[in-house]
Design a protein around this motif. Structure first.
Motif, PDB file in Angstrom:
ATOM      1  N   PRO A   1      29.953  38.204  48.769  1.00 14.18           N
ATOM      2  CA  PRO A   1      31.599  38.264  48.387  1.00 14.18           C
ATOM      3  C   PRO A   1      32.294  37.913  49.332  1.00 14.18           C
ATOM      4  N   VAL A   2      32.954  36.428  49.425  1.00 20.02           N
ATOM      5  CA  VAL A   2      33.545  34.926  49.085  1.00 20.02           C
ATOM      6  C   VAL A   2      35.232  35.407  49.694  1.00 20.02           C
ATOM      7  N   ASP A   3      35.782  34.716  50.149  1.00 18.99           N
ATOM      8  CA  ASP A   3      37.641  34.972  50.906  1.00 18.99           C
ATOM      9  C   ASP A   3      38.032  33.616  50.188  1.00 18.99           C
TER      10      ASP A   3
ATOM     11  N   VAL B   1      35.940  40.291  40.978  1.00 21.36           N
ATOM     12  CA  VAL B   1      37.466  40.539  41.295  1.00 21.36           C
ATOM     13  C   VAL B   1      37.754  41.994  40.961  1.00 21.36           C
ATOM     14  N   VAL B   2      37.388  41.888  42.407  1.00 14.63           N
ATOM     15  CA  VAL B   2      37.963  43.922  41.852  1.00 14.63           C
ATOM     16  C   VAL B   2      39.258  44.554  43.646  1.00 14.63           C
ATOM     17  N   GLN B   3      39.603  45.235  43.379  1.00 14.47           N
ATOM     18  CA  GLN B   3      40.626  45.158  43.810  1.00 14.47           C
ATOM     19  C   GLN B   3      39.994  46.885  44.888  1.00 14.47           C
ATOM     20  N   GLY B   4      40.401  47.075  46.495  1.00 16.45           N
ATOM     21  CA  GLY B   4      40.261  48.054  47.195  1.00 16.45           C
ATOM     22  C   GLY B   4      39.761  47.911  48.437  1.00 16.45           C
ATOM     23  N   ASP B   5      39.505  49.098  49.145  1.00 15.11           N
ATOM     24  CA  ASP B   5      38.930  48.806  50.286  1.00 15.11           C
ATOM     25  C   ASP B   5      37.450  47.533  49.727  1.00 15.11           C
ATOM     26  N   PRO B   6      37.139  46.693  51.624  1.00 16.67           N
ATOM     27  CA  PRO B   6      36.335  45.963  50.773  1.00 16.67           C
ATOM     28  C   PRO B   6      34.853  46.528  50.779  1.00 16.67           C
ATOM     29  N   ALA B   7      35.442  47.013  52.357  1.00 17.90           N
ATOM     30  CA  ALA B   7      33.315  47.207  51.812  1.00 17.90           C
ATOM     31  C   ALA B   7      33.273  48.272  50.825  1.00 17.90           C
ATOM     32  N   GLN B   8      33.705  49.402  50.804  1.00 16.42           N
ATOM     33  CA  GLN B   8      34.085  50.728  50.060  1.00 16.42           C
ATOM     34  C   GLN B   8      33.903  49.399  48.630  1.00 16.42           C
ATOM     35  N   ALA B   9      34.588  49.160  48.173  1.00 12.44           N
ATOM     36  CA  ALA B   9      33.873  48.660  46.756  1.00 12.44           C
ATOM     37  C   ALA B   9      33.384  47.203  47.103  1.00 12.44           C
ATOM     38  N   MET B  10      32.458  47.101  48.089  1.00 12.35           N
ATOM     39  CA  MET B  10      31.078  45.848  48.466  1.00 12.35           C
ATOM     40  C   MET B  10      30.183  47.582  47.687  1.00 12.35           C
ATOM     41  N   VAL B  11      30.110  48.712  48.475  1.00 12.95           N
ATOM     42  CA  VAL B  11      29.375  49.303  47.985  1.00 12.95           C
ATOM     43  C   VAL B  11      29.136  49.346  46.581  1.00 12.95           C
ATOM     44  N   GLU B  12      30.111  50.061  45.871  1.00  9.12           N
ATOM     45  CA  GLU B  12      30.261  50.179  44.063  1.00  9.12           C
ATOM     46  C   GLU B  12      29.567  48.964  43.573  1.00  9.12           C
ATOM     47  N   LEU B  13      29.930  47.979  44.100  1.00 12.80           N
ATOM     48  CA  LEU B  13      29.601  46.641  43.235  1.00 12.80           C
ATOM     49  C   LEU B  13      28.401  46.447  43.678  1.00 12.80           C
TER      50      LEU B  13
ATOM     51  N   GLY C   1      47.267  41.474  37.070  1.00 14.87           N
ATOM     52  CA  GLY C   1      46.538  40.018  36.662  1.00 14.87           C
ATOM     53  C   GLY C   1      46.669  39.445  37.275  1.00 14.87           C
ATOM     54  N   ALA C   2      47.696  39.135  38.220  1.00 14.98           N
ATOM     55  CA  ALA C   2      47.796  38.013  39.752  1.00 14.98           C
ATOM     56  C   ALA C   2      46.559  38.201  40.796  1.00 14.98           C
ATOM     57  N   ALA C   3      45.866  39.414  40.700  1.00 14.48           N
ATOM     58  CA  ALA C   3      45.386  39.816  41.386  1.00 14.48           C
ATOM     59  C   ALA C   3      43.826  39.291  41.431  1.00 14.48           C
ATOM     60  N   LEU C   4      43.704  39.674  39.373  1.00 13.24           N
ATOM     61  CA  LEU C   4      42.035  38.741  38.873  1.00 13.24           C
ATOM     62  C   LEU C   4      42.306  37.365  38.978  1.00 13.24           C
ATOM     63  N   GLU C   5      43.551  36.737  39.138  1.00  9.10           N
ATOM     64  CA  GLU C   5      43.662  34.695  39.003  1.00  9.10           C
ATOM     65  C   GLU C   5      43.810  34.354  40.666  1.00  9.10           C
ATOM     66  N   ALA C   6      44.439  35.620  41.418  1.00  5.58           N
ATOM     67  CA  ALA C   6      43.870  35.698  43.026  1.00  5.58           C
ATOM     68  C   ALA C   6      42.339  35.006  43.175  1.00  5.58           C
ATOM     69  N   GLY C   7      41.687  35.950  42.594  1.00  4.78           N
ATOM     70  CA  GLY C   7      40.117  35.923  43.371  1.00  4.78           C
ATOM     71  C   GLY C   7      39.823  35.446  42.814  1.00  4.78           C
TER      72      GLY C   7
ATOM     73  N   SER D   1      19.567  35.425  42.694  1.00  2.72           N
ATOM     74  CA  SER D   1      20.603  34.994  41.683  1.00  2.72           C
ATOM     75  C   SER D   1      21.550  36.168  42.281  1.00  2.72           C
ATOM     76  N   PHE D   2      23.210  35.521  42.546  1.00  4.38           N
ATOM     77  CA  PHE D   2      24.074  35.909  42.566  1.00  4.38           C
ATOM     78  C   PHE D   2      24.801  36.859  41.796  1.00  4.38           C
ATOM     79  N   VAL D   3      25.844  37.918  42.628  1.00  3.97           N
ATOM     80  CA  VAL D   3      26.866  38.391  42.069  1.00  3.97           C
ATOM     81  C   VAL D   3      28.356  38.032  43.165  1.00  3.97           C
ATOM     82  N   LEU D   4      28.518  37.162  42.785  1.00  7.75           N
ATOM     83  CA  LEU D   4      29.770  36.433  43.420  1.00  7.75           C
ATOM     84  C   LEU D   4      31.033  37.075  43.583  1.00  7.75           C
ATOM     85  N   VAL D   5      32.005  37.591  44.436  1.00  8.86           N
ATOM     86  CA  VAL D   5      32.585  38.728  44.693  1.00  8.86           C
ATOM     87  C   VAL D   5      33.778  38.460  45.549  1.00  8.86           C
ATOM     88  N   ASN D   6      34.940  39.097  45.037  1.00  7.91           N
ATOM     89  CA  ASN D   6      36.311  39.120  45.892  1.00  7.91           C
ATOM     90  C   ASN D   6      36.912  40.104  45.681  1.00  7.91           C
ATOM     91  N   VAL D   7      37.841  40.961  46.701  1.00  2.74           N
ATOM     92  CA  VAL D   7      38.127  42.091  47.376  1.00  2.74           C
ATOM     93  C   VAL D   7      39.281  40.879  47.081  1.00  2.74           C
TER      94      VAL D   7
END
Length: 148
Positions: free
Chosen positions: A6-8, A85-97, A57-63, A31-37
């Motif tokens: 996860p990166v910001d 790039v996903v939206q939501g609570d960061p910890a929960q979103a990462m568990v789902e990813l 679309g704006a959230a996806l572009e920002a991520g 290998s990596f899954v690079l993610v931004n929440v």
């Protein structure tokens, strides 16, 4: 081994990406899954937006913009990676990813929050992820700054 990274877009996330690449140079195969929440849209944004697709679309572009520096480091090193790039609570979103991408590990930066901020935020994202992750979480501390 598939590693969630996860990166910001901050210097800390670049430090974390460099650390993860060092793990590969030291012999770890992966290998990596690079993610931004991204934070979910506020009620006001949802009500005033012409269309929910614009907000998404704006959230996806920002991520994608925030992931770009780390993605360049991975690409320059010739390392395989996916992005999300996903939206939501960061910890929960990462568990789902982690589950969705069948990740074996998480490498993420940790920063020291003061006790008041930690209490207000309900704990740091890294702390909440460590508690809820089904896989090991490796926390990378901020780089040491030489003040001398």
């Amino acid at each position: 081994m598939k590693i969630l990274l996860p990166v910001d877009g901050t210097e800390l996330s670049l430090h974390e990406t460099r650390f993860a690449l060092q793990l590969l140079r030291e012999g770890l195969k992966g290998s990596f899954v690079l993610v931004n929440v991204q934070e979910p849209a506020s009620f006001y944004e949802m009500v005033t937006a012409d269309s929910p697709e614009l907000i998404e679309g704006a959230a996806l572009e920002a991520g994608e913009d925030l992931m770009a520096p780390s993605a360049r480091l991975l690409a320059d090193a010739g390392v395989a990676y996916e992005t999300a790039v996903v939206q939501g609570d960061p910890a929960q979103a990462m568990v789902e990813l982690i589950e969705e991408h069948h990740c074996d590990m998480v490498v993420m930066g940790s920063r020291a929050l003061g006790p008041i901020r930690r209490w207000l935020e309900g704990g740091s994202v890294s702390q909440r992820l460590v508690q809820s992750s089904p896989v090991p979480v490796l926390l990378v501390p901020p780089p040491v700054v030489d003040e001398g």
